[in-house]
Design a protein around this motif. Structure first.
Motif, PDB file in Angstrom:
ATOM      1  N   THR A  87      53.400  75.807  16.178  1.00 55.00           N
ATOM      2  CA  THR A  87      52.973  74.469  16.581  1.00 55.00           C
ATOM      3  C   THR A  87      53.788  73.455  15.805  1.00 55.00           C
ATOM      4  O   THR A  87      54.223  73.716  14.688  1.00 55.00           O
ATOM      5  CB  THR A  87      51.482  74.222  16.287  1.00 55.00           C
ATOM      6  OG1 THR A  87      51.287  74.317  14.876  1.00 55.00           O
ATOM      7  CG2 THR A  87      50.611  75.232  16.976  1.00 55.00           C
ATOM      8  N   ASP A  91      52.384  68.544  18.852  1.00 55.01           N
ATOM      9  CA  ASP A  91      51.380  69.282  19.629  1.00 55.01           C
ATOM     10  C   ASP A  91      49.953  68.881  19.281  1.00 55.01           C
ATOM     11  O   ASP A  91      49.003  69.388  19.885  1.00 55.01           O
ATOM     12  CB  ASP A  91      51.528  70.794  19.377  1.00 55.01           C
ATOM     13  CG  ASP A  91      52.866  71.307  19.833  1.00 55.01           C
ATOM     14  OD1 ASP A  91      53.371  70.787  20.840  1.00 55.01           O
ATOM     15  OD2 ASP A  91      53.420  72.213  19.189  1.00 55.01           O
ATOM     16  N   THR A  94      47.539  67.800  22.135  1.00 59.22           N
ATOM     17  CA  THR A  94      47.262  68.916  23.037  1.00 59.22           C
ATOM     18  C   THR A  94      46.297  69.898  22.371  1.00 59.22           C
ATOM     19  O   THR A  94      45.315  70.335  22.988  1.00 59.22           O
ATOM     20  CB  THR A  94      48.578  69.639  23.382  1.00 59.22           C
ATOM     21  OG1 THR A  94      49.558  68.663  23.712  1.00 59.22           O
ATOM     22  CG2 THR A  94      48.378  70.596  24.522  1.00 59.22           C
ATOM     23  N   THR A 134      52.239  66.923  25.830  1.00 60.43           N
ATOM     24  CA  THR A 134      53.232  67.348  24.845  1.00 60.43           C
ATOM     25  C   THR A 134      54.558  66.629  25.085  1.00 60.43           C
ATOM     26  O   THR A 134      55.213  66.177  24.137  1.00 60.43           O
ATOM     27  CB  THR A 134      53.430  68.870  24.917  1.00 60.43           C
ATOM     28  OG1 THR A 134      52.145  69.487  24.823  1.00 60.43           O
ATOM     29  CG2 THR A 134      54.303  69.372  23.782  1.00 60.43           C
ATOM     30  N   ARG A 137      54.942  63.075  23.813  1.00 60.20           N
ATOM     31  CA  ARG A 137      55.205  62.925  22.380  1.00 60.20           C
ATOM     32  C   ARG A 137      56.685  63.052  22.051  1.00 60.20           C
ATOM     33  O   ARG A 137      57.092  62.767  20.937  1.00 60.20           O
ATOM     34  CB  ARG A 137      54.402  63.951  21.566  1.00 60.20           C
ATOM     35  CG  ARG A 137      52.909  63.867  21.779  1.00 60.20           C
ATOM     36  CD  ARG A 137      52.360  62.517  21.345  1.00 60.20           C
ATOM     37  NE  ARG A 137      52.701  62.215  19.972  1.00 60.20           N
ATOM     38  CZ  ARG A 137      51.951  62.547  18.934  1.00 60.20           C
ATOM     39  NH1 ARG A 137      50.824  63.156  19.111  1.00 60.20           N
ATOM     40  NH2 ARG A 137      52.331  62.241  17.717  1.00 60.20           N
ATOM     41  N   PHE A 143      60.326  73.547  23.331  1.00 58.25           N
ATOM     42  CA  PHE A 143      59.286  72.982  24.191  1.00 58.25           C
ATOM     43  C   PHE A 143      58.637  74.048  25.083  1.00 58.25           C
ATOM     44  O   PHE A 143      57.412  74.194  25.128  1.00 58.25           O
ATOM     45  CB  PHE A 143      59.900  71.872  25.061  1.00 58.25           C
ATOM     46  CG  PHE A 143      58.910  71.180  25.951  1.00 58.25           C
ATOM     47  CD1 PHE A 143      58.080  70.203  25.452  1.00 58.25           C
ATOM     48  CD2 PHE A 143      58.814  71.510  27.297  1.00 58.25           C
ATOM     49  CE1 PHE A 143      57.158  69.557  26.269  1.00 58.25           C
ATOM     50  CE2 PHE A 143      57.898  70.879  28.106  1.00 58.25           C
ATOM     51  CZ  PHE A 143      57.069  69.893  27.598  1.00 58.25           C
ATOM     52  N   ARG A 146      56.478  76.466  23.133  1.00 60.20           N
ATOM     53  CA  ARG A 146      55.218  75.895  22.653  1.00 60.20           C
ATOM     54  C   ARG A 146      54.219  75.741  23.790  1.00 60.20           C
ATOM     55  O   ARG A 146      53.050  76.121  23.679  1.00 60.20           O
ATOM     56  CB  ARG A 146      55.476  74.529  22.005  1.00 60.20           C
ATOM     57  CG  ARG A 146      56.031  74.621  20.595  1.00 60.20           C
ATOM     58  CD  ARG A 146      56.864  73.411  20.227  1.00 60.20           C
ATOM     59  NE  ARG A 146      56.170  72.163  20.449  1.00 60.20           N
ATOM     60  CZ  ARG A 146      56.777  71.008  20.750  1.00 60.20           C
ATOM     61  NH1 ARG A 146      58.098  70.969  20.868  1.00 60.20           N
ATOM     62  NH2 ARG A 146      56.081  69.929  20.929  1.00 60.20           N
ATOM     63  N   VAL A 147      54.704  75.190  24.925  1.00 58.89           N
ATOM     64  CA  VAL A 147      53.794  74.966  26.050  1.00 58.89           C
ATOM     65  C   VAL A 147      53.259  76.293  26.587  1.00 58.89           C
ATOM     66  O   VAL A 147      52.065  76.438  26.855  1.00 58.89           O
ATOM     67  CB  VAL A 147      54.521  74.175  27.165  1.00 58.89           C
ATOM     68  CG1 VAL A 147      53.717  74.194  28.448  1.00 58.89           C
ATOM     69  CG2 VAL A 147      54.769  72.752  26.710  1.00 58.89           C
ATOM     70  N   GLN A 150      50.562  77.705  24.308  1.00 54.64           N
ATOM     71  CA  GLN A 150      49.287  76.984  24.425  1.00 54.64           C
ATOM     72  C   GLN A 150      48.552  77.383  25.703  1.00 54.64           C
ATOM     73  O   GLN A 150      47.350  77.621  25.703  1.00 54.64           O
ATOM     74  CB  GLN A 150      49.533  75.477  24.428  1.00 54.64           C
ATOM     75  CG  GLN A 150      49.968  74.928  23.086  1.00 54.64           C
ATOM     76  CD  GLN A 150      50.709  73.612  23.219  1.00 54.64           C
ATOM     77  OE1 GLN A 150      50.797  73.049  24.310  1.00 54.64           O
ATOM     78  NE2 GLN A 150      51.248  73.124  22.125  1.00 54.64           N
TER      79      GLN A 150
END
Lengths: 310, 216
Positions: A87, A91, A94, A134, A137, A143, A146-147, A150
């Motif tokens: 993270t 993040d 989110t 996300t 930001r 990216f 991370r997405v 999640q």
């Protein structure tokens, strides 16, 4: 409180009492200090007493109790999952939204029985909103990774698990007021299958299913555990609107899904270099170590029952 | 100031409950036991939650005699902060600004130690906002060790708290945290300031998890 509920509860207490007695005799006859397997067995049985007590209390409060219990399970599972992900500061919103908005909303939708929304709230709306927030930001470093992490986390820990309490809302003709017992059936068979796979694996395990992922999953444990848990499921048909044969087949399906859940969870843990998800449940590891099989079994079981019985 | 007030004890217990609910924090005693003589717990610092986490991991009796060393310039600015630092929490406030300070920070901390208080101390001197795991240590830890050589210096690695509550954030993100307590250090006879500070920093870093960010 129906007679069937009382029967189920007494049955569980009997099984745990036998397990505790066997473990006590084994511990008494074993050389001291106890080997780690036996130590772990004692811790596991003790934790089972606590978990059965917790689930029983939730059942006493009916639908609301079970929904609250699983909202808490989702919280603990998601917390363990996110701890292991990458993270970044961007993040934050989110992540906060996952805990403070997604979990309460998903379980509230189940409480008000809005099937049309709770079945798409996460996979449609959250899956679109989360990357959007996300992206707003502005931090594009890793990216996609991370997405994806999640979304997969919210899917496993919240969406899939929420299908356990959702079972209580299914309007099965002739099963009115017995939704909680259907939940008990699913939990008992899937968790029973975990325990039986462990026992068969310890006693007869020779050939590993996926040696690169888990050294403790063997074909002997898998087949013996799922076969015996399916028989157990057939024997528990009186909890459900199913015939003994149907109960056995559904139990088998739930146990096979449960096995895959455990396998996927092991693969994630192996990837992240940890043995357990956390330390919440003594002897078992974290919440996800105990709930991983339920994560995969619950939505499939839910939709098959919904399709064929309502 | 000796012994915690009722308000401080109650807020410490409440913060401990809150910290456990959000972070499930667990102490790992790797090299020392929870009970010991007077101590300085020195830890990495990236979040306001850091000292709450260390304090939560301590035995209630030890927690009752432990105070956090904090910057007076920050905690005396404004009535709310002053109430939190002075009444709710057990803190020893030191002035970090060399030019305007009225009290010698070392004297303030030594007075607390002499009154029987263990200290939670952040030797980097400020919250670490860089990508580096640990900043260079300021001299404070050395000065304390030289002035009170009998006090145990316990390194504490705080894991994940900077992800839970980074600087400027108000709401904590629930993530699992751990505090790893390492083996106590003591200042060797005639040990040079820089050598000692390097040794202490290395001992603290050695408690950190592996580089890829996963817990041990």
């Amino acid at each position: 409180m129906s007679d069937d509920t009382t029967c189920l509860f007494l049955g569980l207490v009997a099984v745990l009492t036998v397990a505790s007695l066997v473990a006590a005799i084994l511990s008494w006859r074993s050389p001291k200090p106890l080997p780690s397997t036996l130590d772990n067995l004692n811790a596991r049985i003790k934790a089972w007493w606590i978990m059965v007590a917790g689930i029983s209390v939730a059942f006493l409060f009916g639908k609301g109790g079970v929904i609250l219990l699983f909202a808490f399970v989702s919280f603990a599972a998601l917390r363990e999952y996110v701890t292991l992900t990458n993270t970044r500061r961007a993040d934050r919103w989110t992540l906060l939204g996952m805990f403070l908005i997604v979990i309460p909303v998903q379980y509230y939708l189940i409480w008000i029985d809005w099937y049309g929304l709770y079945s798409i709230f996460i996979p449609v709306y959250c899956f679109l909103a989360m990357p959007a927030i996300t992206a707003l930001r502005g931090d594009t470093s890793r990216f996609l990774e991370r997405v994806s992490e999640q979304q997969w986390g919210i899917m496993l820990s919240v969406y899939c698990l929420s299908h356990v309490p959702a079972l209580v809302t299914l309007p099965i003709p002739g099963n009115e007021g017995r939704g909680l017992l259907l939940i008990a059936f699913l939990i008992a068979t899937v968790q029973g299958s975990d325990v039986l796979q462990y026992i068969f694996g310890k006693l007869f395990g020779r050939h590993k299913v996926a040696p690169a992922i888990s050294p403790s999953k063997t074909w002997e444990g898998l087949i013996g555990g799922i076969a015996s848990a399916s028989l157990m499921g057939a024997g528990l048909y009186w909890l459900t609107p199913f015939s003994p044969l149907e109960a056995g087949v559904l139990a088998a399906l739930a146990c096979i899904m449960g096995f895959f859940g455990g396998l996927v969870a092991s693969a994630i843990k192996r990837d992240r270099g940890v043995k357990d998800w956390g330390h919440m449940i003594e002897g078992h590891g974290g919440m996800l170590d105990r709930a991983d099989s339920l994560v995969f079994a619950a939505p499939v079981f839910f939709h098959i029952v919904r399709y064929a019985w309502t | 100031m000796s012994g915690a007030s009722l308000l401080q004890r109650a807020s410490a217990a409440m913060l401990a409950v809150l910290a456990r609910a959000v972070t499930g924090v667990r102490p790992i005693w790797a090299g020392t036991s929870p009970n010991g003589p007077l101590r300085i717990y020195f830890a990495n610092h990236a979040s306001h939650g850091d000292f709450i986490l260390v304090s939560t991991c301590l035995h209630p009796a030890e927690r009752g005699r432990t105070a956090a060393v904090a910057g007076a310039d920050y905690w005396n600015a404004g009535r709310v902060r002053r109430f939190i630092a002075g009444r709710l929490l057990r803190t020893v406030l030191v002035e970090r600004n060399w030019v305007e300070r009225r009290a010698d920070p070392l004297a303030v901390m030594l007075a607390a130690l002499d009154a029987g208080e263990s200290l939670i101390f952040f030797p980097e001197g400020t919250r670490n906002m860089t990508e580096e795991p640990l900043l260079r240590f300021r001299s404070g830890l050395y000065n304390l060790a030289a002035a009170r050589p009998q006090v145990e210096l316990v390194p504490c690695w705080i894991e994940n708290m900077s992800r839970v509550l980074p600087k400027g954030a108000f709401l904590p993100v629930p993530l699992l945290c751990r505090v790893v307590f390492g083996a106590p250090l003591k200042l060797e006879d005639g040990e040079d300031r820089k050598v000692f500070l390097d040794r202490a920093r290395t001992a603290l870093l050695a408690l950190a998890p592996r580089k890829d960010g996963t817990p041990q």
